[in-house]
Scaffold this motif. Structure first.
Motif, PDB file in Angstrom:
ATOM      1  N   SER A  65     -10.741   8.202   3.342  1.00 26.66           N
ATOM      2  CA  SER A  65     -10.645   6.757   3.146  1.00 26.66           C
ATOM      3  C   SER A  65      -9.813   6.390   1.934  1.00 26.66           C
ATOM      4  N   GLY A  66      -9.180   7.397   1.314  1.00 27.18           N
ATOM      5  CA  GLY A  66      -8.223   7.131   0.242  1.00 27.18           C
ATOM      6  C   GLY A  66      -8.811   7.024  -1.151  1.00 27.18           C
ATOM      7  N   PHE A  67      -9.988   7.594  -1.376  1.00 23.24           N
ATOM      8  CA  PHE A  67     -10.662   7.435  -2.666  1.00 23.24           C
ATOM      9  C   PHE A  67      -9.799   7.881  -3.835  1.00 23.24           C
ATOM     10  N   TRP A  68      -9.071   8.984  -3.680  1.00 24.78           N
ATOM     11  CA  TRP A  68      -8.306   9.554  -4.794  1.00 24.78           C
ATOM     12  C   TRP A  68      -6.894   8.983  -4.916  1.00 24.78           C
ATOM     13  N   LEU A  69      -6.452   8.209  -3.956  1.00 24.88           N
ATOM     14  CA  LEU A  69      -5.065   7.742  -3.957  1.00 24.88           C
ATOM     15  C   LEU A  69      -4.703   6.898  -5.179  1.00 24.88           C
ATOM     16  N   PRO A  70      -5.530   5.949  -5.634  1.00 29.94           N
ATOM     17  CA  PRO A  70      -5.127   5.151  -6.801  1.00 29.94           C
ATOM     18  C   PRO A  70      -4.886   5.996  -8.043  1.00 29.94           C
ATOM     19  N   GLY A  71      -5.736   6.988  -8.276  1.00 32.38           N
ATOM     20  CA  GLY A  71      -5.540   7.839  -9.444  1.00 32.38           C
ATOM     21  C   GLY A  71      -4.252   8.634  -9.368  1.00 32.38           C
ATOM     22  N   TYR A  72      -3.956   9.144  -8.181  1.00 31.46           N
ATOM     23  CA  TYR A  72      -2.701   9.880  -8.016  1.00 31.46           C
ATOM     24  C   TYR A  72      -1.503   8.950  -8.192  1.00 31.46           C
ATOM     25  N   LEU A  94     -10.599   6.429   9.586  1.00 28.94           N
ATOM     26  CA  LEU A  94     -10.404   6.404   8.142  1.00 28.94           C
ATOM     27  C   LEU A  94      -9.003   5.966   7.722  1.00 28.94           C
ATOM     28  N   VAL A  95      -8.024   6.136   8.603  1.00 29.53           N
ATOM     29  CA  VAL A  95      -6.636   5.792   8.257  1.00 29.53           C
ATOM     30  C   VAL A  95      -6.515   4.346   7.769  1.00 29.53           C
ATOM     31  N   PRO A  96      -7.090   3.347   8.463  1.00 25.80           N
ATOM     32  CA  PRO A  96      -6.935   1.969   7.951  1.00 25.80           C
ATOM     33  C   PRO A  96      -7.629   1.742   6.615  1.00 25.80           C
ATOM     34  N   LEU A  97      -8.723   2.429   6.364  1.00 22.04           N
ATOM     35  CA  LEU A  97      -9.396   2.304   5.071  1.00 22.04           C
ATOM     36  C   LEU A  97      -8.522   2.851   3.950  1.00 22.04           C
ATOM     37  N   ALA A  98      -7.902   3.997   4.208  1.00 16.18           N
ATOM     38  CA  ALA A  98      -7.009   4.579   3.205  1.00 16.18           C
ATOM     39  C   ALA A  98      -5.783   3.704   2.990  1.00 16.18           C
ATOM     40  N   ALA A  99      -5.247   3.154   4.062  1.00  9.47           N
ATOM     41  CA  ALA A  99      -4.042   2.329   3.960  1.00  9.47           C
ATOM     42  C   ALA A  99      -4.284   1.071   3.132  1.00  9.47           C
ATOM     43  N   ALA A 100      -5.526   0.588   3.129  1.00 14.94           N
ATOM     44  CA  ALA A 100      -5.853  -0.629   2.378  1.00 14.94           C
ATOM     45  C   ALA A 100      -6.272  -0.332   0.936  1.00 14.94           C
ATOM     46  N   ARG A 101      -6.334   0.932   0.567  1.00 16.57           N
ATOM     47  CA  ARG A 101      -6.891   1.317  -0.736  1.00 16.57           C
ATOM     48  C   ARG A 101      -5.993   0.912  -1.906  1.00 16.57           C
ATOM     49  N   ASP A 102      -4.695   1.209  -1.810  1.00 13.20           N
ATOM     50  CA  ASP A 102      -3.793   0.959  -2.932  1.00 13.20           C
ATOM     51  C   ASP A 102      -2.384   0.749  -2.381  1.00 13.20           C
ATOM     52  N   PRO A 103      -1.747  -0.376  -2.680  1.00 12.88           N
ATOM     53  CA  PRO A 103      -0.418  -0.645  -2.117  1.00 12.88           C
ATOM     54  C   PRO A 103       0.656   0.317  -2.599  1.00 12.88           C
ATOM     55  N   ARG A 104       0.379   1.064  -3.674  1.00 13.20           N
ATOM     56  CA  ARG A 104       1.367   2.021  -4.172  1.00 13.20           C
ATOM     57  C   ARG A 104       1.415   3.285  -3.336  1.00 13.20           C
ATOM     58  N   ALA A 105       0.403   3.512  -2.505  1.00 16.32           N
ATOM     59  CA  ALA A 105       0.332   4.728  -1.696  1.00 16.32           C
ATOM     60  C   ALA A 105       0.702   4.424  -0.246  1.00 16.32           C
ATOM     61  N   ARG A 106       1.470   5.319   0.349  1.00 16.42           N
ATOM     62  CA  ARG A 106       1.824   5.231   1.769  1.00 16.42           C
ATOM     63  C   ARG A 106       0.899   6.155   2.539  1.00 16.42           C
TER      64      ARG A 106
END
Length: 230
Positions: free
Chosen positions: A54-61, A77-89
């Motif tokens: 769900s993209g938990f670690w994406l903002p830190g990276y 989980l893909v849509p949850l991860a996609a909504a996590r941080d606009p800086r991550a694709r």
């Protein structure tokens, strides 16, 4: 994308909200993250979080990397991860089927997402394809031989810790991986959260451990990092 190798995970895919609580309790001192950073720094580089959930670690990276990409096979989980941080694709894909060009990534993380070992050669080959020369794959795995979490793992109807550890270590050593041990812990804000997460991960015998540790808000947790350089 057709992902014939995908098998849904019962923990995160089944209850992403509870898994979010689990992620927040993981490694509160950041010891694993520090070890990952030492193994393969990603500041100013392109980082792929393989099996990003769900993209938990994406903002830190994304706070450090020049480009952050998440790849996740579970369509829930893909849509949850996609909504996590606009800086991550975020892209749908798997270790065996990465929707990325050759030599396009500097660092690949697989944190509790893809447990490489015997039979997983296709995933490692695909990761190697997308890594640039000088790039690195860092896999975070459970250490079955150290910590209270390992005790719970060894109560499962799987191979013994010695057998599992020996086979895993041998497989990685044959591929030139660097092996790093990190002892950390789980720490929860409430007993209710701790009990819920432990039952999610160990539905068959969590209650036995919890009864024996009535005041615990966490447990010791050993990790293994395997780093393969291209």
């Amino acid at each position: 994308m057709d992902l014939p190798d995908f098998r849904p995970a019962p923990n995160q895919g089944g209850d992403p909200g509870l898994y979010e609580i689990e992620n927040r309790a993981l490694d509160p001192r950041g010891l694993v993250l520090d070890a990952m950073r030492r193994a393969a720094p990603w500041a100013g580089r392109t980082l792929l979080d393989l099996g990003c959930g769900s993209g938990f670690w994406l903002p830190g990276y994304a706070a450090e990397a020049s480009e952050t990409i998440g790849v996740e096979p579970d369509p829930r989980l893909v849509p949850l991860a996609a909504a996590r941080d606009p800086r991550a694709r975020v892209l749908a894909g798997s270790a065996e089927h990465l929707p990325l060009p050759d030599a396009s990534v500097d660092v690949v993380h697989a944190r509790f997402a893809y447990f490489f070992g015997a039979g997983a050669e296709a995933g490692l080959a695909e990761v190697t394809r997308v890594l640039r020369p000088g790039g690195a794959l860092v896999v975070v795995d459970n250490d079955w031989r150290a910590g209270e979490f390992a005790d719970l793992l060894n109560a499962l109807p799987h191979a013994t810790a010695h057998e599992h550890g020996r086979h895993t270590d041998t497989w990685w050593a044959e591929r030139g991986a660097e092996r790093t041990e990190v002892m950390s812990d789980w720490r929860f804000d409430s007993r209710t959260d701790f009990e819920s997460v432990l039952r999610l991960e160990f539905p068959g015998h969590a209650d036995t451990w919890l009864t024996a540790h009535p005041d615990a808000l966490g447990l010791t947790y050993g990790y293994l990092l395997f780093t393969v350089r291209r």
